[in-house]
Design an enzyme around this catalytic site. Structure first.
Site, PDB file in Angstrom:
ATOM      1  N   HIS A   1      -6.418  -4.372  -1.464  1.00 23.19           N
ATOM      2  CA  HIS A   1      -5.650  -5.424  -1.578  1.00 23.19           C
ATOM      3  C   HIS A   1      -5.825  -6.315  -2.813  1.00 23.19           C
ATOM      4  CE1 HIS A   1      -6.446  -4.582   2.842  1.00 23.19           C
ATOM      5  NE2 HIS A   1      -5.141  -5.149   2.702  1.00 23.19           N
TER       6      HIS A   1
ATOM      7  N   HIS B   1       0.653  -1.230  -0.036  1.00 21.00           N
ATOM      8  CA  HIS B   1       0.009  -0.027   0.023  1.00 21.00           C
ATOM      9  C   HIS B   1       0.989   1.090   0.007  1.00 21.00           C
ATOM     10  CE1 HIS B   1      -3.228  -2.763   0.980  1.00 21.00           C
ATOM     11  NE2 HIS B   1      -2.774  -3.128   2.171  1.00 21.00           N
TER      12      HIS B   1
END
Ligand SMILES: Nc1ncnc2c1ncn2[C@@H]1O[C@H](COP(=O)(O)OP(=O)(O)O)[C@@H](O)[C@H]1O
Ligand SMILES: Nc1ncnc2c1ncn2[C@@H]1O[C@H](COP(=O)(O)OP(=O)(O)O)[C@@H](O)[C@H]1O
Ligand SMILES: [Mg+2]
Ligand SMILES: [Mg+2]
Ligand SMILES: [Mg+2]
Ligand SMILES: [Mg+2]
Lengths: 331, 225, 331, 225
Positions: free
Chosen positions: C219, C57
């Site tokens: 994700h 991320h």
């Protein structure tokens, strides 16, 4: 084509419009001339700095306009130098009594546009100089080409001349600094994937899953050669060697190391690349005083990276240290 | 109109056809440039020449020089990249070659083309053999000049247009084995070998279209042979 | 897989190593616990802030460590919450007398790991609180799920609690501020392409050339629904409506608007998206006081973007204004 | 060893087979998780269980509880995501179910599995029908318990292992039409329907491998029937 785009012809104008909307206090968008300028330019006591050289390289150059960096950027269409006329109009808008420095990445089209604009401006009695940036070691300087290209090293030139101009240096001095930084900056880039210009709608070239392009510029054109995809360590080592051996940078040199993403490579990979490059340079005894990791000069959505080294001395370090306020930030 | 003279009507037809060809071939010219360049050649030309078509009525003029100068300004103002300065310069120099003239003859066509080529050479610091549009433009100009010097049959306007088209196409094809020494293509080194130069091909495609439509143009103009 | 990577298992460690090498004065990398921490943490008079929630991320969360933001981030493997043990070790390393606040994006695995770590730490007598971030409007809050997910809105929570902690606020106050910011933040994201985790080596899902995933998390999992690729205006309008209608944000509200890139979308497109979103919000009478355009919370190399709104009041604005020094910068 | 008793040797074989299966199926389990999840399930399990295999000699113990606890700690320490806490908790609870025991019997297997399932339920705030590994684990445990309660033929270790495998596979397959209500898959809403739950499939694959290798295991151990 998987992009956030309306009519592809509106890609650049709508990007510039968004940029100005996000920075209402500091930036001005002039649609007629496709340009972004500081809201507070020109300033009596400051040399104005302009860069152009095609769109698709963001944050270069439109997102590098601000205090301590550029006074204006006239970006042209995607990968196309701006028309000479746009450059000329830009110069007129930012012309300061202390003069204007035009920064140009060394490509045929850009040279022509900026040289024509310089002529037109001088005919108006404006004090204009042009400085060509040519840090790319992938291109050999020979009589058969127009010389090395300008790539991500341009960021260091912009930063240094921007800082010098902010301090009130005169045009000679600003130009001297820009040339000095350019002379100690070297870059080399590679592509993992081709990029897709909005107006073309498909990738500029086909690259098999196991192949990369080594020695690419920043316009999505193929590189010097096609190679097999290899481990990060191996590919980074090829980039580092090419850059180090060119100037050359030697043991004991203090440098700034930039790992520049070409648009489609995530920051996590760029830091991985940075770590490998850092270690390889350290092994050669080269001291890294300043690190730059992120996107500085891109080719739209191309996955890939370039490495830039700048040999530092006190003067350059101090200019790189000076504050700058440009749209690219986190908070 | 009698051969070998030409007219401002012919000039307007030629420029309009060039403009229309540029607009119609935006994608094709871009794809050619994508092989070893950056793919924007078609886009750049089209953005300029579509304005030439849109603003046509404000550009046409009884003075060929005036007309070409206005077209040159439109192109310079809108077209970026290498093509903007090169094509703008070419048009401007062509204008200069017929300065103060009102009626044009076939040799004027050669003079305009020659001036355009010289302008491109100067602006681009380039010459024959660098794998650029000059490699189509110069042989085409040479062929026209020679035919006119020889005189006699085959130097009517339609025949000259066909000669230009055929020569330009052959010359453009001949750029394929060359290695680029100017422009963005040159950075890829030997990899520019094996595909033709986009600028040279564009010149050929334009010349072919002019030749193909010449008869229809003459009929439209109601020209007497 | 077109990536800068050596052994995929080394992806995260080598990224963290690069990050620490690029920031030698401010960051420390602790390989044993896969964590990045401020070199000067813990501090006696400051609540320590920790965030975790999987790698992939970046710049969230390891590149958000620094003065005014996080004291540490323990990222776990790509897209996997860190093991509870890593979180526990992190807490012990940064524990300050004023306490520790754990920020957690609301996902099952992250909840479990952080709750377990909180229990373990409390058993050691440490003063620890956990704050769950759940700004994603794509997920409906229902008894059938674990509630809304945490996505890019976490940046505002990190920034606000980081600033509050820096000023010496106590744990109650820091937590109150975090919860307040979370309660006025809403996000929605969409993917143009799937992403490729280094260990998997291929895209997580197939997405045809004319399809997008609307309502994705961070994700790489598919979104709420698959839709046709449309113009930027249309897609932005879907994101904006979903976000605005959820809180809802109303005419006269002052907001921060974030356009967050998911990793593979170039900054030029993000500014284009920003411009469209800005105009759509302006049409609804919503006033944009602060703009954030760039990559804040990504999904590896996924092309796509999310939009986050935060309703501002004086307290939040002031905290967002406070200085922060994290690795993500241009100069 | 006489039916229906079991031994620490059997337990070691079961755990080792689970670990080996996780390592061997890293990619397959990851691909299952990529359908509606984030693709890391195989990677997460493999990173933990490969340490179990590598550190095997330091983990084995005469005490089943001690052994399972050590394995639980390795898994908790290395496995991230949802699987780390869930599998770590499951192993820890299984350890608790045989606390202070040295010799295990078949009903202990049921007790360990039941404790593991209860641990997962508590940790995951989940239950049967949420489309998780519980949907394989609980039916499997129920089947074993029932067979042992019935007694008689078919309750030898190898037969029990086969029963577990068949039940788990059927149950895992039955998760395909379910909609996920827990875990990352649940965020995709109805789109989780149509593919089986990765965790449930992993349980089935592990149970199948245990059943397949049971005879070889018994021969290796030199067990007398
Ligand atoms: N120096 C030069 N002199 C003459 N023609 C040139 C030169 N450089 C490029 N060209 C011509 O321009 C064409 C490419 O135009 P364009 O795509 O607009 O340029 P770029 O994208 O490289 O700026 C080439 O195919 C070639 O014919
Ligand atoms: N709340 C829960 N309770 C029980 N099992 C769960 C729960 N959430 C997820 N699972 C199981 O975990 C598996 C996914 O594991 P993993 O990929 O490690 O999780 P994630 O990537 O979502 O953190 C699912 O297939 C499911 O069997
Ligand atoms: Mg170009
Ligand atoms: Mg081009
Ligand atoms: Mg995960
Ligand atoms: Mg998963």
């Amino acid at each position: 084509m998987k992009k956030f785009v309306n009519d592809p012809q509106d890609y650049v104008p709508q990007m510039l419009e968004g940029l100005a909307l996000a920075n209402p206090d500091t930036l001005k968008y002039v649609p007629e001339h496709n340009l972004i300028m500081r809201a507070d330019t020109p300033q009596e006591n400051k040399v104005s700095i302009v860069q152009g050289s095609g769109s698709g390289h963001e944050p270069a150059h439109v997102m590098s306009v601000g205090r301590g960096m550029l006074d204006a950027a006239c970006p042209g269409d995607v990968f196309a130098a701006p028309p000479a006329d746009s450059v000329y109009e830009t110069v007129k808008l930012v012309a300061s009594p202390k003069g204007v420095l035009l920064l140009v990445n060394n490509y045929t089209g850009d040279r022509m546009a900026f040289e024509m604009a310089e002529e037109l401006s001088e005919a108006d009695g404006l004090n204009v100089r042009t400085l060509f940036i040519d840090d790319d070691v992938a291109v050999q300087d020979s009589t058969f080409t127009v010389g090395r290209r300008g790539v991500a090293g341009n960021f260091f030139v912009m930063k240094a001349v921007g800082a010098a101009a902010e301090r009130g240096a005169d045009l000679d001095e600003v130009q001297r600094i820009g040339e000095k930084v350019n002379s100690v900056a070297r870059s080399m880039g590679m592509a993992l994937t081709a990029c897709t210009p909005p107006a073309k709608g498909s990738p500029l070239f086909d690259l098999p899953d196991d192949a990369i392009e080594m020695g690419v510029g920043i316009h999505g054109e193929p590189g010097r050669k096609r190679e097999k995809l290899q481990s990060a360590d191996t590919m980074v080592s090829e980039l580092v060697s090419a850059v180090v051996d060119d100037l050359p940078y030697s043991s004991g040199d203090h440098v700034a190391l930039m790992v520049n993403g070409l648009g489609g490579t995530p920051i996590g990979e760029l830091y991985l690349v940075y770590g490998r490059a850092h270690k390889q340079l350290a092994e050669r005894g080269i001291e890294i005083d300043r690190s730059y990791v992120g996107e500085y000069c891109t080719s739209l959505d191309m996955a890939g990276a370039s490495i830039t080294l700048v040999r530092l001395d006190d003067e350059i370090s101090e200019l790189l240290d000076a504050p700058a306020e440009i749209p690219i930030h986190v908070f | 109109m009698t051969s070998p003279s030409t007219s401002t009507g012919d000039l307007a037809f030629v420029v309009r056809t060039i403009a229309q060809t540029a607009v119609d071939n935006e994608r094709a010219f871009g794809d050619l440039d994508a092989v070893a360049g950056d793919g924007d050649f078609g886009y750049s030309l089209a953005r300029g020449f579509e304005i030439v078509l849109a603003d046509w009525d404000t550009l046409v003029s009884d003075s060929p020089a005036e007309f070409l100068k206005k077209v040159a300004l439109v192109v310079s103002k809108r077209v970026g990249g290498t093509s903007g300065p090169l094509w703008g310069t070419a048009l401007l120099r062509a204008s200069g070659a017929v300065k103060d003239r009102t009626d044009l003859v076939a040799t004027d066509a050669v003079a305009m083309l020659r001036a355009a080529a010289e302008g491109i050479k100067a602006r681009g610091r380039s010459d024959l053999g660098d794998k650029t549009l000059l490699d189509a433009l110069i042989p085409m100009t040479d062929a026209l000049e020679q035919r006119l010097a020889e005189g006699g049959p085959g130097s009517g306007p339609a025949e000259l247009a066909r000669l230009a088209a055929v020569t330009a196409r052959t010359a453009a094809d001949a750029t394929t084995p060359m290695q680029a020494r100017r422009g963005r293509q040159s950075y890829t080194g030997e990899r520019s070998i094996g595909s033709p130069d986009p600028g040279a091909v564009a010149v050929a495609v334009m010349a072919e279209r002019i030749a193909d439509e010449w008869d229809a143009h003459e009929r439209r103009e109601g020209a007497t042979p």
